[in-house]
Design a protein around this motif. Structure first.
Motif, PDB file in Angstrom:
ATOM      1  N   ALA A 166       0.811  -1.222   0.000  1.00  0.00           N
ATOM      2  CA  ALA A 166       0.000   0.000   0.000  1.00  0.00           C
ATOM      3  C   ALA A 166       0.840   1.267   0.000  1.00  0.00           C
ATOM      4  CB  ALA A 166      -0.944   0.002   1.198  1.00  0.00           C
ATOM      5  N   THR A 167       2.166   1.140  -0.043  1.00  0.00           N
ATOM      6  CA  THR A 167       3.037   2.312  -0.103  1.00  0.00           C
ATOM      7  C   THR A 167       2.781   3.074  -1.399  1.00  0.00           C
ATOM      8  OG1 THR A 167       4.719   1.084   1.126  1.00  0.00           O
ATOM      9  CG2 THR A 167       5.429   3.096   0.006  1.00  0.00           C
ATOM     10  N   THR A 168       2.477   4.356  -1.300  1.00  0.00           N
ATOM     11  CA  THR A 168       2.148   5.151  -2.486  1.00  0.00           C
ATOM     12  C   THR A 168       3.416   5.661  -3.162  1.00  0.00           C
ATOM     13  OG1 THR A 168       2.057   7.257  -1.293  1.00  0.00           O
ATOM     14  CG2 THR A 168       0.040   5.910  -1.319  1.00  0.00           C
ATOM     15  N   PRO A 169       3.319   6.080  -4.423  1.00  0.00           N
ATOM     16  CA  PRO A 169       4.503   6.640  -5.101  1.00  0.00           C
ATOM     17  C   PRO A 169       5.109   7.826  -4.350  1.00  0.00           C
ATOM     18  CG  PRO A 169       2.821   6.106  -6.713  1.00  0.00           C
ATOM     19  CD  PRO A 169       2.190   5.913  -5.360  1.00  0.00           C
ATOM     20  N   ASP A 170       4.265   8.694  -3.790  1.00  0.00           N
ATOM     21  CA  ASP A 170       4.778   9.844  -3.054  1.00  0.00           C
ATOM     22  C   ASP A 170       5.529   9.400  -1.804  1.00  0.00           C
ATOM     23  OD1 ASP A 170       4.868  12.798  -2.483  1.00  0.00           O
ATOM     24  OD2 ASP A 170       3.724  12.160  -0.727  1.00  0.00           O
ATOM     25  N   GLN A 171       5.002   8.409  -1.100  1.00  0.00           N
ATOM     26  CA  GLN A 171       5.686   7.883   0.081  1.00  0.00           C
ATOM     27  C   GLN A 171       6.993   7.208  -0.315  1.00  0.00           C
ATOM     28  OE1 GLN A 171       2.611   5.331   1.557  1.00  0.00           O
ATOM     29  NE2 GLN A 171       1.522   6.956   2.642  1.00  0.00           N
ATOM     30  N   LEU A 172       6.962   6.440  -1.398  1.00  0.00           N
ATOM     31  CA  LEU A 172       8.156   5.734  -1.848  1.00  0.00           C
ATOM     32  C   LEU A 172       9.255   6.708  -2.239  1.00  0.00           C
ATOM     33  CD1 LEU A 172       9.306   2.926  -2.368  1.00  0.00           C
ATOM     34  CD2 LEU A 172       8.362   3.033  -4.683  1.00  0.00           C
ATOM     35  N   ASP A 173       8.883   7.860  -2.744  1.00  0.00           N
ATOM     36  CA  ASP A 173       9.862   8.875  -3.102  1.00  0.00           C
ATOM     37  C   ASP A 173      10.604   9.376  -1.863  1.00  0.00           C
ATOM     38  OD1 ASP A 173      10.974  10.722  -5.161  1.00  0.00           O
ATOM     39  OD2 ASP A 173      10.042  12.247  -3.883  1.00  0.00           O
ATOM     40  N   TYR A 174       9.927   9.376  -0.720  1.00  0.00           N
ATOM     41  CA  TYR A 174      10.488   9.942   0.510  1.00  0.00           C
ATOM     42  C   TYR A 174      11.174   8.898   1.393  1.00  0.00           C
ATOM     43  CZ  TYR A 174      10.570  13.130   4.570  1.00  0.00           C
ATOM     44  OH  TYR A 174      10.955  13.938   5.621  1.00  0.00           O
ATOM     45  N   LEU A 175      10.814   7.625   1.230  1.00  0.00           N
ATOM     46  CA  LEU A 175      11.305   6.563   2.106  1.00  0.00           C
ATOM     47  C   LEU A 175      12.634   5.979   1.634  1.00  0.00           C
ATOM     48  CD1 LEU A 175       7.900   4.759   2.636  1.00  0.00           C
ATOM     49  CD2 LEU A 175       9.274   5.768   4.468  1.00  0.00           C
ATOM     50  N   ARG A 176      13.379   5.435   2.591  1.00  0.00           N
ATOM     51  CA  ARG A 176      14.615   4.714   2.289  1.00  0.00           C
ATOM     52  C   ARG A 176      14.629   3.425   3.119  1.00  0.00           C
ATOM     53  NH1 ARG A 176      14.190   8.500  -0.552  1.00  0.00           N
ATOM     54  NH2 ARG A 176      15.825   9.891  -1.356  1.00  0.00           N
ATOM     55  N   PHE A 177      15.180   2.350   2.530  1.00  0.00           N
ATOM     56  CA  PHE A 177      15.217   1.038   3.193  1.00  0.00           C
ATOM     57  C   PHE A 177      16.633   0.467   3.118  1.00  0.00           C
ATOM     58  CE2 PHE A 177      11.057   1.543   1.012  1.00  0.00           C
ATOM     59  CZ  PHE A 177      10.242   1.642   2.120  1.00  0.00           C
ATOM     60  N   PRO A 178      17.521   0.889   3.998  1.00  0.00           N
ATOM     61  CA  PRO A 178      18.939   0.506   3.897  1.00  0.00           C
ATOM     62  C   PRO A 178      19.222  -0.987   4.041  1.00  0.00           C
ATOM     63  CG  PRO A 178      18.684   2.458   5.279  1.00  0.00           C
ATOM     64  CD  PRO A 178      17.304   1.914   5.041  1.00  0.00           C
ATOM     65  N   LEU A 179      18.289  -1.770   4.594  1.00  0.00           N
ATOM     66  CA  LEU A 179      18.566  -3.191   4.841  1.00  0.00           C
ATOM     67  C   LEU A 179      18.085  -4.109   3.729  1.00  0.00           C
ATOM     68  CD1 LEU A 179      17.730  -3.532   8.659  1.00  0.00           C
ATOM     69  CD2 LEU A 179      19.826  -2.725   7.552  1.00  0.00           C
ATOM     70  N   GLY A 180      17.454  -3.566   2.698  1.00  0.00           N
ATOM     71  CA  GLY A 180      16.862  -4.411   1.659  1.00  0.00           C
ATOM     72  C   GLY A 180      17.853  -5.282   0.917  1.00  0.00           C
ATOM     73  N   GLY A 181      19.122  -4.855   0.883  1.00  0.00           N
ATOM     74  CA  GLY A 181      20.142  -5.631   0.184  1.00  0.00           C
ATOM     75  C   GLY A 181      21.002  -6.464   1.113  1.00  0.00           C
ATOM     76  N   MET A 182      20.536  -6.653   2.355  1.00  0.00           N
ATOM     77  CA  MET A 182      21.320  -7.393   3.350  1.00  0.00           C
ATOM     78  C   MET A 182      20.550  -8.606   3.860  1.00  0.00           C
ATOM     79  SD  MET A 182      22.767  -4.157   5.577  1.00  0.00           S
ATOM     80  CE  MET A 182      23.809  -5.240   6.564  1.00  0.00           C
ATOM     81  N   GLU A 183      21.289  -9.558   4.438  1.00  0.00           N
ATOM     82  CA  GLU A 183      20.680 -10.703   5.096  1.00  0.00           C
ATOM     83  C   GLU A 183      20.752 -10.505   6.609  1.00  0.00           C
ATOM     84  OE1 GLU A 183      22.642 -14.150   3.560  1.00  0.00           O
ATOM     85  OE2 GLU A 183      21.499 -14.100   1.672  1.00  0.00           O
ATOM     86  N   LYS A 184      19.846 -11.147   7.326  1.00  0.00           N
ATOM     87  CA  LYS A 184      19.724 -10.908   8.755  1.00  0.00           C
ATOM     88  C   LYS A 184      21.013 -11.187   9.552  1.00  0.00           C
ATOM     89  CE  LYS A 184      17.317  -9.724  12.383  1.00  0.00           C
ATOM     90  NZ  LYS A 184      15.985  -9.154  12.489  1.00  0.00           N
ATOM     91  N   PRO A 185      21.733 -12.284   9.288  1.00  0.00           N
ATOM     92  CA  PRO A 185      22.963 -12.508  10.058  1.00  0.00           C
ATOM     93  C   PRO A 185      23.949 -11.343   9.935  1.00  0.00           C
ATOM     94  CG  PRO A 185      22.326 -14.516   8.930  1.00  0.00           C
ATOM     95  CD  PRO A 185      21.436 -13.432   8.400  1.00  0.00           C
ATOM     96  N   ALA A 186      24.021 -10.742   8.748  1.00  0.00           N
ATOM     97  CA  ALA A 186      24.925  -9.601   8.553  1.00  0.00           C
ATOM     98  C   ALA A 186      24.453  -8.395   9.359  1.00  0.00           C
ATOM     99  CB  ALA A 186      25.011  -9.250   7.072  1.00  0.00           C
TER     100      ALA A 186
END
Length: 376
Positions: A166-186
């Motif tokens: 449900a994340t809108t384009p406007d919200q996605l423009d403002y949000l950042r997700f630094p962990l999306g390219g990482m695995e939990k143990p790291a």
């Protein structure tokens, strides 16, 4: 460009980090602080502080607020706790109870992201003069030909993209997700490297406001008539027994029906809230040909009136399956092969490879068995 996508030094970039008190959001704050960003930590108090003290694996209450505050102090960043209890009660908890009373199977985490976190908190971040807001969600924000796109995390075991449809384009423009390219143990290793006390803290397992997963207790407290008894009815019209309240039953359920002496195993295939009836039938009756969706949020290119081929997930725990999303005044998804256990109240989330194209709330289903009989 700095790592958050701004053409300025990190020190000149203010970022609000949504800190839940868990290891993921704590590591996000630590990573950005180490890079030199102007980091501000914000924690939401979403339900009774006292009642949640000492609960392991909760979120946004009690000891978790203390943990977030302690992490912020260690990192040397400002930290604010905002009281969102009434908003959370109205938008998430009450809706959770009402959804069960409608015979649905709700997903309160999506509603929380949709309303409190990515609407109210995001507005607060803007008020604080932040250039963006970062969270500890395991999803990826990738810049495509037409701007930011939402993608699944690289670690499929941690991917949370289903909960963020449900994340809108406007919200996605403002949000950042630094962990999306990482695995939990790291991530845990980084928490230990930063000397964070939450490095070994268990992940949240239950819905944050539902102690020990006892959702029925929560619904009964909020809606005293949740246990109004009614009939258990077979698809063929036979009354097989009496149930103890529709709140105890969800589509696809087999155990707990308390009806014996039958030759075949039976499953809940529908919940008729208006008549207080639980409809049961054989497993084949759970197969769905299509599902109506409401409140559709679309993040891809404009869909054709002829529909869009997609991969769809109808529960957070299922794998995407081929389907076609049909837009228009009555949006729906048609499954390439029958899909089992599709429940109103859950979400249908559409993918193209790893990219999230959008999604909507499942409002109703057409049984494949019924569709085949009608065609015949």
């Amino acid at each position: 460009m700095n790592s958050l996508g701004f053409d300025r030094a990190p020190a000149d970039t203010r970022v609000v980090v949504a800190m839940s008190g868990g290891v993921d959001s704590s590591v996000v704050a630590a990573l950005l602080a180490r890079e030199g960003y102007d980091v501000v930590g914000v924690t939401l108090q979403l339900y009774d502080h006292g009642a949640a003290v000492g609960r392991v694996g909760a979120c946004c209450a009690g000891s978790d607020i203390h943990d977030a505050r302690s992490v912020a102090a260690r990192l040397g960043i400002p930290h604010y706790v905002l009281d969102y209890e009434s908003r959370f009660r109205q938008s998430v908890i009450d809706e959770f109870a009402d959804s069960y009373m409608r015979g649905e199977t709700p997903i309160p985490c999506v509603r929380c992201n949709q309303t409190v976190k990515f609407a109210d908190l995001l507005a607060t971040a803007r008020d604080l003069g932040a250039d963006c807001m970062a969270t500890g969600h395991y999803v990826q924000r990738i810049i495509g030909a037409r701007g930011p796109e939402l993608h699944a995390a690289i670690d499929p075991a941690r991917d949370q993209s289903y909960f963020l449809f449900a994340t809108t384009p406007d919200q996605l423009d403002y949000l950042r997700f630094p962990l999306g390219g990482m695995e939990k143990p790291a991530v845990r290793a980084l928490a230990a490297e930063f000397g964070l006390a939450v490095a070994a803290k268990p992940d949240s397992q239950d819905i944050c406001f539902v102690p020990q997963g006892r959702y029925v207790d929560v619904v009964k407290k909020l809606r005293p008539d949740a246990e109004t008894p009614g009939e258990i009815v077979h698809l063929d019209g036979r009354v097989l027994g009496v149930h103890k309240g529709i709140v105890h039953y969800t589509v696809g359920q087999r155990k707990g029906l308390e009806i014996g002496g039958l030759a075949e195993p039976l499953y809940v295939v529908a919940v008729d809230a208006a008549q207080h009836r639980v409809i049961v039938g054989p497993r084949l009756a759970l197969a769905c040909a299509s599902a109506a969706v409401r409140e559709v949020n679309w993040l891809g290119d404009a869909p054709s009136s002829e529909g869009v081929p997609v991969q769809v997930r109808v529960r957070s725990t299922t794998r995407p399956t081929p389907a076609r999303f049909m837009p228009g005044p009555n949006p729906h998804v048609v499954f390439e092969t029958p899909e089992y256990g599709v429940s109103p109240g859950q979400a249908a989330v559409f993918y193209a490879g790893g990219r999230v194209l959008g999604g909507g709330w499942i409002a109703g289903t057409t049984r494949a068995l019924h569709a085949a009989q009608t065609a015949a």
